[in-house]
Design a protein around this motif. Structure first.
Motif, PDB file in Angstrom:
ATOM      1  N   CYS A 322       0.826  -1.113   0.032  1.00 36.03           N
ATOM      2  CA  CYS A 322      -0.090   0.062   0.004  1.00 36.03           C
ATOM      3  C   CYS A 322       0.842   1.421   0.087  1.00 36.03           C
ATOM      4  O   CYS A 322       0.404   2.270  -0.654  1.00 36.03           O
ATOM      5  N   THR A 323       2.129   1.205   0.559  1.00 33.79           N
ATOM      6  CA  THR A 323       2.866   2.355   0.567  1.00 33.79           C
ATOM      7  C   THR A 323       3.512   2.505  -0.852  1.00 33.79           C
ATOM      8  O   THR A 323       3.379   3.769  -1.213  1.00 33.79           O
ATOM      9  N   ILE A 324       3.663   1.497  -1.723  1.00 37.50           N
ATOM     10  CA  ILE A 324       4.068   1.910  -3.088  1.00 37.50           C
ATOM     11  C   ILE A 324       2.938   1.900  -3.645  1.00 37.50           C
ATOM     12  O   ILE A 324       2.912   2.942  -4.843  1.00 37.50           O
ATOM     13  N   LEU A 325       1.745   1.836  -3.183  1.00 34.40           N
ATOM     14  CA  LEU A 325       0.485   2.291  -4.157  1.00 34.40           C
ATOM     15  C   LEU A 325       0.374   3.604  -3.864  1.00 34.40           C
ATOM     16  O   LEU A 325      -0.028   4.344  -4.873  1.00 34.40           O
ATOM     17  N   MET A 326       0.563   4.162  -2.762  1.00 32.49           N
ATOM     18  CA  MET A 326       0.271   5.643  -2.756  1.00 32.49           C
ATOM     19  C   MET A 326       1.684   6.605  -2.918  1.00 32.49           C
ATOM     20  O   MET A 326       1.732   7.786  -2.777  1.00 32.49           O
ATOM     21  N   ALA A 327       2.766   6.057  -3.129  1.00 33.05           N
ATOM     22  CA  ALA A 327       3.868   6.726  -3.556  1.00 33.05           C
ATOM     23  C   ALA A 327       3.729   7.445  -4.722  1.00 33.05           C
ATOM     24  O   ALA A 327       3.267   6.976  -5.905  1.00 33.05           O
ATOM     25  N   THR A 328       4.671   8.174  -4.896  1.00 33.81           N
ATOM     26  CA  THR A 328       5.038   9.247  -6.333  1.00 33.81           C
ATOM     27  C   THR A 328       5.996   8.817  -6.989  1.00 33.81           C
ATOM     28  O   THR A 328       7.082   8.471  -6.284  1.00 33.81           O
ATOM     29  N   GLN A 350     -11.399 -10.501   5.206  1.00 36.17           N
ATOM     30  CA  GLN A 350     -12.196  -9.284   5.921  1.00 36.17           C
ATOM     31  C   GLN A 350     -11.146  -8.437   6.565  1.00 36.17           C
ATOM     32  O   GLN A 350     -11.206  -7.160   6.645  1.00 36.17           O
ATOM     33  N   MET A 351      -9.911  -9.065   7.208  1.00 38.08           N
ATOM     34  CA  MET A 351      -9.038  -8.290   7.906  1.00 38.08           C
ATOM     35  C   MET A 351      -8.160  -7.435   6.974  1.00 38.08           C
ATOM     36  O   MET A 351      -8.063  -6.280   7.215  1.00 38.08           O
ATOM     37  N   ASN A 352      -7.871  -8.090   6.050  1.00 38.93           N
ATOM     38  CA  ASN A 352      -6.991  -7.086   4.716  1.00 38.93           C
ATOM     39  C   ASN A 352      -7.993  -6.253   4.315  1.00 38.93           C
ATOM     40  O   ASN A 352      -7.449  -4.908   3.997  1.00 38.93           O
ATOM     41  N   GLN A 353      -9.153  -6.455   4.027  1.00 40.80           N
ATOM     42  CA  GLN A 353     -10.286  -5.451   3.504  1.00 40.80           C
ATOM     43  C   GLN A 353     -10.463  -4.370   4.452  1.00 40.80           C
ATOM     44  O   GLN A 353     -10.273  -3.211   3.785  1.00 40.80           O
ATOM     45  N   ASP A 354     -10.537  -4.433   5.505  1.00 38.47           N
ATOM     46  CA  ASP A 354     -10.674  -3.540   6.533  1.00 38.47           C
ATOM     47  C   ASP A 354      -9.442  -2.687   6.734  1.00 38.47           C
ATOM     48  O   ASP A 354      -9.561  -1.426   6.900  1.00 38.47           O
ATOM     49  N   TYR A 355      -8.277  -3.158   6.567  1.00 42.62           N
ATOM     50  CA  TYR A 355      -7.219  -2.264   6.594  1.00 42.62           C
ATOM     51  C   TYR A 355      -7.005  -1.473   5.357  1.00 42.62           C
ATOM     52  O   TYR A 355      -6.425  -0.257   5.539  1.00 42.62           O
ATOM     53  N   PHE A 356      -7.339  -1.995   4.233  1.00 43.54           N
ATOM     54  CA  PHE A 356      -7.373  -1.073   3.243  1.00 43.54           C
ATOM     55  C   PHE A 356      -8.243  -0.161   3.110  1.00 43.54           C
ATOM     56  O   PHE A 356      -7.919   1.040   2.689  1.00 43.54           O
ATOM     57  N   ALA A 357      -9.365  -0.356   3.595  1.00 39.05           N
ATOM     58  CA  ALA A 357     -10.276   0.887   3.741  1.00 39.05           C
ATOM     59  C   ALA A 357      -9.739   1.798   4.633  1.00 39.05           C
ATOM     60  O   ALA A 357     -10.077   2.964   4.445  1.00 39.05           O
ATOM     61  N   SER A 358      -8.727   1.540   5.502  1.00 33.18           N
ATOM     62  CA  SER A 358      -8.142   2.872   6.338  1.00 33.18           C
ATOM     63  C   SER A 358      -7.157   3.230   5.652  1.00 33.18           C
ATOM     64  O   SER A 358      -6.524   4.321   6.474  1.00 33.18           O
ATOM     65  N   VAL A 359      -6.548   2.840   4.740  1.00 30.05           N
ATOM     66  CA  VAL A 359      -5.415   3.638   3.851  1.00 30.05           C
ATOM     67  C   VAL A 359      -5.798   4.874   3.387  1.00 30.05           C
ATOM     68  O   VAL A 359      -6.788   4.973   2.789  1.00 30.05           O
ATOM     69  N   ASN A 360      -4.959   5.921   3.728  1.00 27.21           N
ATOM     70  CA  ASN A 360      -5.107   7.295   3.178  1.00 27.21           C
ATOM     71  C   ASN A 360      -4.041   7.728   2.180  1.00 27.21           C
ATOM     72  O   ASN A 360      -2.938   7.153   2.430  1.00 27.21           O
ATOM     73  N   ALA A 361      -4.396   8.347   1.213  1.00 26.34           N
ATOM     74  CA  ALA A 361      -3.216   8.894   0.419  1.00 26.34           C
ATOM     75  C   ALA A 361      -2.609  10.225   0.962  1.00 26.34           C
ATOM     76  O   ALA A 361      -3.097  10.946   1.622  1.00 26.34           O
ATOM     77  N   PRO A 362      -1.460  10.255   0.872  1.00 28.04           N
ATOM     78  CA  PRO A 362      -0.525  11.480   1.327  1.00 28.04           C
ATOM     79  C   PRO A 362      -0.854  12.664   0.609  1.00 28.04           C
ATOM     80  O   PRO A 362      -0.121  13.564   0.027  1.00 28.04           O
ATOM     81  N   PHE A 394     -11.295  -2.675  -6.975  1.00 29.15           N
ATOM     82  CA  PHE A 394     -12.585  -2.248  -6.111  1.00 29.15           C
ATOM     83  C   PHE A 394     -13.413  -3.566  -6.140  1.00 29.15           C
ATOM     84  O   PHE A 394     -14.174  -3.792  -4.880  1.00 29.15           O
ATOM     85  N   GLN A 395     -13.306  -4.189  -7.075  1.00 23.43           N
ATOM     86  CA  GLN A 395     -14.124  -5.340  -7.058  1.00 23.43           C
ATOM     87  C   GLN A 395     -13.588  -6.616  -5.914  1.00 23.43           C
ATOM     88  O   GLN A 395     -14.633  -7.089  -5.306  1.00 23.43           O
ATOM     89  N   CYS A 396     -12.416  -6.510  -5.753  1.00 21.38           N
ATOM     90  CA  CYS A 396     -11.765  -7.463  -4.817  1.00 21.38           C
ATOM     91  C   CYS A 396     -11.844  -6.797  -3.268  1.00 21.38           C
ATOM     92  O   CYS A 396     -12.337  -7.510  -2.455  1.00 21.38           O
ATOM     93  N   PHE A 397     -12.058  -5.540  -3.153  1.00 22.97           N
ATOM     94  CA  PHE A 397     -12.508  -5.197  -1.825  1.00 22.97           C
ATOM     95  C   PHE A 397     -13.591  -5.273  -1.525  1.00 22.97           C
ATOM     96  O   PHE A 397     -14.272  -5.379  -0.365  1.00 22.97           O
ATOM     97  N   LEU A 398     -14.595  -5.365  -2.258  1.00 30.93           N
ATOM     98  CA  LEU A 398     -16.088  -5.688  -2.045  1.00 30.93           C
ATOM     99  C   LEU A 398     -16.395  -7.041  -2.034  1.00 30.93           C
ATOM    100  O   LEU A 398     -17.486  -7.530  -1.598  1.00 30.93           O
ATOM    101  N   TYR A 399     -15.410  -7.876  -2.509  1.00 35.63           N
ATOM    102  CA  TYR A 399     -15.860  -9.513  -2.770  1.00 35.63           C
ATOM    103  C   TYR A 399     -16.107  -9.865  -1.244  1.00 35.63           C
ATOM    104  O   TYR A 399     -15.205  -9.867  -0.492  1.00 35.63           O
TER     105      TYR A 399
END
Length: 956
Positions: A322-328, A350-362, A394-399
């Motif tokens: 997720c750090t790479i995902l939000m990096a520039t 569910q555990m990973n999906q909850d974490y991903f929902a809490s990730v914020n972009a810098p 997005f599909q995997c997040f809601l699966y």
């Protein structure tokens, strides 16, 4: 070298020999020469000619070269030349390099055929491959390295055949695994390439290599080479790891259990400055991401995927991604592959999906990562592959994530929309993409919104509340209505397909949504018109989806609208479309080529935006509904009623099951609570037992101390005179003991008196026993008697206990008397000169107090004995009453026996009178000439009557 000059020719030579002739002479020299140097020179010459005259050397020299490998093992130089020559003949790499600039189109094919043919000749004798495995074990660089290259080339040409030979060879794979431990990097690196070819598409070899500690060695090499910053060696190691793990559940489980997932985290540690990535680093990181995806692929068994996903979260790998995902500054292809990797790491967990929902972009202010990704998806200027990756994420997040689905839908509901407009939500982005002018954004937003409703009837109902403001001054319309309005406006095919998929997903298994859809009078005429028209191939897909939507409106219709009941809609299809035509149009969906592609895997992979038509989850819905809709079209109204009744029954059954599940869940909770209470009580019980044990030990210690003090007191009294105090104390002791003796005598007299009374009662009961046995007619009297006897037995037992207690008390009194006498003797023999000792007086006072306390205890016991005496008197009174009751019952029974005898006498008299009457009647009948039965029959009948009378009396 003279031999070479003669063969190859020199300046003064005559006509130059041809290449074939030279090769033939060299082969003869290898075969016939007895000197090792001559054979070595000939093999060296063959090596130099093998690149230019590959065909000739291969045909003429291969047999001789193999013989050299067998016979000249002691000379590493000639073995190296022979292996190099065979490599040049079999390998296609050199020929491909030379023919890169060639204009002949069929050259590569000829080269491949040539290498494959020579390989086939070489491995025809399996001993050749076994010999090669033996040579690879040699540590000599000039033997081992050419052997590794030759074996790699053989695997490239005839992989499955060579794999099978190595597999059946003893320790074949293990020998090759030693190459990874070679300190010479050239051999180690080529050993990695060899293992790549060896492990291709062979699960058995993959397992052997994995259990030969390949994961540990490869990860060590990657770390030594600098992880993602390493060179091509890292790339080769990653390719080998992919071969070992891809589609191999056993190796994946071994990789996870070996804690190797944790060692992958440092691969993805990127700095703040991400500019100027080398091509090799991009390739390495791309392969590393693919390796992560191999472990969490949706095609893996669900249990294995789930365990790997959890391990990646706990070791921090997901957070690093997720750090790479939000990096520039991350390259676009790496960013795309990272999105795809994160998608599969969180899919269904569910555990990973909850974490991903809490990730914020810098960003300032910070925005959720989901919102940032959706902004890229609905932006038509972003690359196509990136938009597909975001949709997949997005599909995997809601699966299987009802919580995430609810959060997305809640951003569309009126009560949660941000009125200030300062921040954009996921729902607003989806609505914006759904109604934009870009057809690809329409399709992506429609599919994303459909996934937010997947298998969630509650959210389908809530989404009906969403209202959209179309323009200033006009009233808002529902989201459902706006979707149907865009459909009817004749937009692009991709947009209509996306909206129809959204509507089909929305209406399926939701009768309320179907009612809202049918409430708009323009929807059904639009669908029937679309289905009935004969349009081109591009529109056939839309027609099929319209037929599916109409079928859903029939199948999930609850008949709440009179004009759009199931039967009326079926009649409408029959009149305007025709049932056969409707079924044919419905079949257009599953027959489409793009439908088949989308059904293969969850990830949307399209070659171009025009091919983006179907979603993987929607293909499952079509497969589920196509058959039931076809059956529903042909069903009659009676069958529909029966089906509705069955559905209601099933719903009731489901409700009952749900209720019982709830009850069971509550009972499980109560059971857990009770278990906890039991455990608590057990622990308390153990603590109390421990306390009791400690107290018992303390009491025992106190008793021992008391006995010790008594002994010490006796010794002290022999040396100290405390006559006056002791006489006074002993006087008290004598008086108390005399009183106790008197009381004990009284108890003995009372005890003897009670025993006499008890003996009298026992004799009376014994006298009653014979009379009771004679009567023996009623069980109740026996039971009462036995109860009386049992009661008397209990009284006897209590008396015995009383006797034992009295004996114990008498023993204690005797003991006290003996101690008193001892004290008197000691007092008389002590020295009167020491009577004033204060220490002795204190001890005597202490002893006096203890004796007084023991006397008090004896009084209490006497009091208890008096109470037991009173209770024994009560028991005797009750036994007397029991005896009186038994005597009364005996007299009653005797009266009943006398009465029964009297009744029997009366019956005998009546029977005699009856016999006389019967004989008189018989005589009269005979006089009248009427036949009469014989006397035996009459007697037998009388006997039967008597037996019946006897049975009745016994029953009475």
């Amino acid at each position: 070298m003279n031999f070479l000059r003669g063969v190859m020719g020199g300046p003064s030579a005559g006509p130059q020999p041809s290449g074939a002739e030279t090769i033939q002479k060299l082969c003869d020299r290898v075969a016939s020469s007895t000197l090792l140097d001559d054979r070595r020179d000939a093999v060296r010459a063959l090596k130099s000619l093998s690149k230019k005259y590959r065909l000739e050397v291969g045909i003429q020299a291969m047999e001789h070269l193999v013989r050299v490998l067998q016979t000249d093992r002691s000379d590493s130089e000639i073995i190296g030349y022979a292996l190099d020559t065979l490599y040049n003949v079999i390998s296609n790499d050199l020929e491909e390099e030379e023919q890169d600039d060639s204009e002949e189109e069929n050259s590569p094919k000829q080269v491949d055929d040539l290498g494959s043919q020579f390989t086939e000749i070489f491995i025809k004798q399996q001993e050749n491959v076994t010999l090669l495995l033996t040579l690879v074990e040699e540590f000599d660089f000039h033997v081992r390295w050419p052997g590794v290259k030759l074996l790699t080339s053989l695997l490239k040409q005839q992989g499955p055949q060579v794999q099978q030979i190595i597999l059946v060879s003893p320790m074949g794979v293990s020998r090759l695994m030693d190459l990874l431990a070679d300190s010479r990097e050239v051999i180690r690196n080529d050993g990695v390439l060899l293992l790549q070819q060896l492990t291709k598409s062979n699960a058995a070899i993959q397992k052997i290599v994995a259990f030969e500690n390949a994961f540990e060695r490869l990860l060590d090499i990657i770390t030594e080479e600098g992880n993602s910053d390493g060179g091509i060696v890292v790339e080769d190691c990653l390719l080998l790891l992919q071969n070992l793990l891809k589609n191999n559940n056993s190796n994946q489980n071994f990789f996870k259990e070996g804690s190797y997932i944790q060692r992958m985290k440092p691969w993805f540690e990127v700095g703040d400055d991400n500019c100027g990535w080398s091509a090799q680093k991009v390739t390495n990181l791309h392969l590393m991401l693919q390796l992560v995806r191999v472990l969490v692929s949706p095609t893996n068994p669900p249990g294995a995927t789930s365990s790997c996903q959890k391990a990646m979260f706990h070791c921090g790998l997901l957070q690093q991604l997720c750090t790479i995902l939000m990096a520039t500054g991350v390259p676009a292809d790496i960013l795309t592959e990272t999105i795809n990797t994160v998608s599969e790491v969180i899919r269904g967990c569910q555990m990973n999906q909850d974490y991903f929902a809490s990730v914020n972009a810098p960003s300032n202010p910070p925005r959720p990562a989901i919102v940032v990704l959706l902004m890229s998806m609905v932006n038509e200027r972003q690359p196509f592959v990136l938009r597909c990756a975001v949709l997949y994420c997005f599909q995997c997040f809601l699966y299987k994530n009802q919580k995430g689905q609810g959060e997305i839908v809640s951003t569309l509901l009126p009560s949660t929309i941000d009125a200030t407009g300062n921040s954009v939500s996921a729902g607003q982005l989806l609505c914006g993409g759904l109604f934009s002018t870009d057809s690809l954004s329409n399709w992506c937003a429609a599919v994303a919104l459909a996934h937010a409703l997947q298998e969630n009837a509650t959210l389908k109902e809530q989404l009906l509340r969403v209202q959209l403001a179309t323009s200033i001054g006009n009233p808002p319309v529902s989201l459902l209505q706006q979707c149907t309005n865009i459909l009817s406006q004749g937009s692009k095919v991709q947009t209509r397909v996306g909206l129809l998929m959204l509507l089909c997903t929305w209406l399926s298994n939701c009768s309320i949504a179907v009612t809202h859809f049918l409430h708009n009078p323009a929807n059904i005429p639009f669908l029937t018109g679309q289905i009935a028209e004969n349009l081109g191939e591009e529109e056939q897909l839309v027609q099929g989806l319209c037929a599916l939507l109409l079928g859903i409106s029939i199948y999930y219709n609850d008949n709440s609208l009179e004009n759009y009941r199931k039967e009326k809609l079926k009649q409408l299809i029959e009149k305007r479309i025709g049932r056969e035509n409707f079924i044919e149009k419905l079949g257009f969906i599953s027959k489409h080529e793009l439908y088949s592609r989308a059904a293969q895997k969850p990830q949307p992979s399209f070659s171009s935006p025009d091919h983006m038509m179907f979603d993987h989850e929607f293909t499952k819905l079509v497969k589920e509904l196509e058959g039931v809709i076809s059956k529903a079209i042909y069903k009659s109204s009676e069958e529909d009623k029966k089906e509705e009744e069955v559905k209601k029954t099933l719903e009731q059954h489901d409700n009952i099951v749900t209720h019982y599940k709830k009850v069971i869940r509550e009972q499980d909770q109560e059971l857990e609570e009770l278990k906890q209470q039991v455990n608590t009580l057990k622990s308390q019980n153990e603590q109390l037992q421990t306390t009791v044990t400690q107290q018992v030990s303390q009491i025992q210690q106190h008793k021992d101390q008391y006995n010790l003090l008594k002994v010490q007191l006796g010794k002290d009294n022999q040396h100290h005179n405390s006559h006056s105090d002791t006489v006074q104390m002993n006087g008290i002791q004598v008086e108390e003991v005399s009183k106790l003796k008197e009381e004990l005598e009284e108890w003995k007299n009372k005890h003897e008196l009670l025993q006499g009374q008890l003996r009298e009662k026992d004799s009376l009961i014994e006298k009653l026993k014979p009379s009771q046995l004679e009567t023996g007619t009623e069980q109740s009297s026996q039971m009462s008697k036995s109860s009386g006897l049992e009661h008397n037995n209990e009284l006897q037992k209590e008396l015995e206990m009383l006797r034992t207690q009295i004996q114990l008390q008498s023993a204690e009194i005797a003991k006290l008397q003996a101690e008193n006498q001892k004290l008197q003797v000691m007092n008389t023999s002590t020295d009167p000169a020491l009577g004033d000792s204060s220490a002795t007086a204190a001890k005597n006072l202490e002893l006096e107090g203890r004796l007084v306390q023991e006397v008090k205890d004896l009084k209490n016991e006497v009091k208890a004995l008096s109470e037991e005496k009173a209770s024994l008197k009560q028991h005797l009174d009750s036994s007397n009453s029991t005896v009186a009751i038994l005597q009364d019952e005996k007299s009653k029974l005797q009266q009943e026996v006398a009465e029964s005898k009297k009744e029997q006498d009366d019956l005998l008299v009546l029977l005699a009178d009856q016999d006389q009457k019967l004989s008189a009647l018989k005589n009269k009948l005979k006089d009248l000439g009427v036949p009469v039965e014989d006397e035996d029959d009459i007697e037998s009948g009388d006997q039967a009557d008597e037996d019946e009378d006897g049975d009745e009396e016994e029953q009475d």
